[in-house]
Design a protein around this motif. Sequence first.
Motif, PDB file in Angstrom:
ATOM      1  N   ALA A   1       0.817  -1.216   0.000  1.00 19.29           N
ATOM      2  CA  ALA A   1       0.000   0.000   0.000  1.00 19.29           C
ATOM      3  C   ALA A   1       0.848   1.261   0.000  1.00 19.29           C
ATOM      4  O   ALA A   1       0.372   2.337  -0.391  1.00 19.29           O
ATOM      5  CB  ALA A   1      -0.927  -0.007   1.214  1.00 19.29           C
ATOM      6  N   LEU A   2       2.105   1.146   0.435  1.00 25.28           N
ATOM      7  CA  LEU A   2       2.992   2.306   0.538  1.00 25.28           C
ATOM      8  C   LEU A   2       3.890   2.489  -0.689  1.00 25.28           C
ATOM      9  O   LEU A   2       4.788   3.338  -0.664  1.00 25.28           O
ATOM     10  CB  LEU A   2       3.878   2.162   1.779  1.00 25.28           C
ATOM     11  CG  LEU A   2       3.171   2.315   3.132  1.00 25.28           C
ATOM     12  CD1 LEU A   2       4.075   1.809   4.259  1.00 25.28           C
ATOM     13  CD2 LEU A   2       2.793   3.765   3.370  1.00 25.28           C
ATOM     14  N   ILE A   3       3.666   1.720  -1.738  1.00 26.38           N
ATOM     15  CA  ILE A   3       4.551   1.772  -2.908  1.00 26.38           C
ATOM     16  C   ILE A   3       4.640   3.187  -3.483  1.00 26.38           C
ATOM     17  O   ILE A   3       5.736   3.726  -3.695  1.00 26.38           O
ATOM     18  CB  ILE A   3       4.090   0.768  -3.978  1.00 26.38           C
ATOM     19  CG1 ILE A   3       4.451  -0.659  -3.556  1.00 26.38           C
ATOM     20  CG2 ILE A   3       4.738   1.088  -5.331  1.00 26.38           C
ATOM     21  CD1 ILE A   3       3.973  -1.731  -4.514  1.00 26.38           C
ATOM     22  N   SER A   4       3.510   3.806  -3.752  1.00 27.86           N
ATOM     23  CA  SER A   4       3.531   5.151  -4.344  1.00 27.86           C
ATOM     24  C   SER A   4       4.165   6.184  -3.424  1.00 27.86           C
ATOM     25  O   SER A   4       5.019   6.973  -3.866  1.00 27.86           O
ATOM     26  CB  SER A   4       2.108   5.571  -4.728  1.00 27.86           C
ATOM     27  OG  SER A   4       1.613   4.749  -5.770  1.00 27.86           O
ATOM     28  N   PRO A   5       3.794   6.243  -2.123  1.00 29.99           N
ATOM     29  CA  PRO A   5       4.479   7.186  -1.229  1.00 29.99           C
ATOM     30  C   PRO A   5       5.975   6.939  -1.137  1.00 29.99           C
ATOM     31  O   PRO A   5       6.756   7.897  -1.085  1.00 29.99           O
ATOM     32  CB  PRO A   5       3.793   6.944   0.122  1.00 29.99           C
ATOM     33  CG  PRO A   5       2.440   6.417  -0.215  1.00 29.99           C
ATOM     34  CD  PRO A   5       2.650   5.593  -1.450  1.00 29.99           C
TER      35      PRO A   5
END
Length: 350
Positions: free
Chosen positions: A227-231
Amino acid sequence: MLHAVETRSAEGATPQRSAARRTALLMLGAGVALAVTAVIGIGLGSNPIHPATVVEAIFAYDPANNAHLVIVLSRLPRIVLGLVVGAALGLAGTLMQSVTRNPLADPGILGVNAGASLAVVIAIAFLGVQSVAGYVWFSFIGAAAAATLVYLLGSARGNAGTPVRIALAGTAVSIVIGALTQMVLLSNDAAFNSFRFWAVGSLQGRGFDVIVTVLPFIAVGILASIALISPLNAVTLGDDVATALGTSTTAARIGVAFAVVLLAGSATAAAGPIGFIGLGAAHIARFFTGNEHRRLIPASMLVGAALLVIADTLGRVAVAPAELQTGVAAALFGGPLFVALVRSRKVAAL
């Protein structure tokens, strides 16, 4: 004009395709090495078993076959735990390096493992906790407390937490926590006897019950990481750029801290403190994949799993018929490999 745009698009796509090919090559190589080493590792022991029998037991299990029983009930859990713990440590190291932009970040170097160890010692010595299901919660608390303390010390007086400051803070905290751990152990013989085999880091003697206990926490850590890939992709460009792109760096760091505590805490509770794996897996994966976390996260997990299983198997081969504990083997075989990697290749910038 159209031709120029197409040319620039093709030039931009080429590095992406190159990174994708390198990632595929890494995943294939790590997967093959892991599979071969796992089969060899399952066959090792006081009663050596031929690799063909190992494969047969995995894909065509026969409970009436004694060799199959030994493989499935005794030796297979060790390999599966190595896969789970190695993947968790590899991913934890990658997340820590990405969010801190610190190439020295690792659960061992930044005191996370030491904090988890102290909490487990306290649980064993003063609360009578003996099972992984009992002290995994203490491992989480200790890991989170140590990570927070290291960050606060490394960024004290309003200074940014540079890689060197954070690494020094992690070293200092690890030394102090290690001394406290030894103080508790030396004053409590029962705790020392329960803790001494776990403390060196080992996959030996763990069954599927240990895997079942920690796997849900590791799974949540992996899902949080995805879920944190983009950030994370934005944070690696720098805080100013990430903020301009609409990314909350504070929320990203909190999310990563949550995932790392789950991953490193679970791995430490299951197998004890094991060094190098998070550091080495993250650097090896990043060298092939670059800083794109859609490729980096699965690559670091697979490389971490392969490194730990390979280290464990080499440790059993090196001193046969005796056995070198997994944590010791990871340091002895992984440390020189990492030094050679840094000396011979340019480590990917963070």
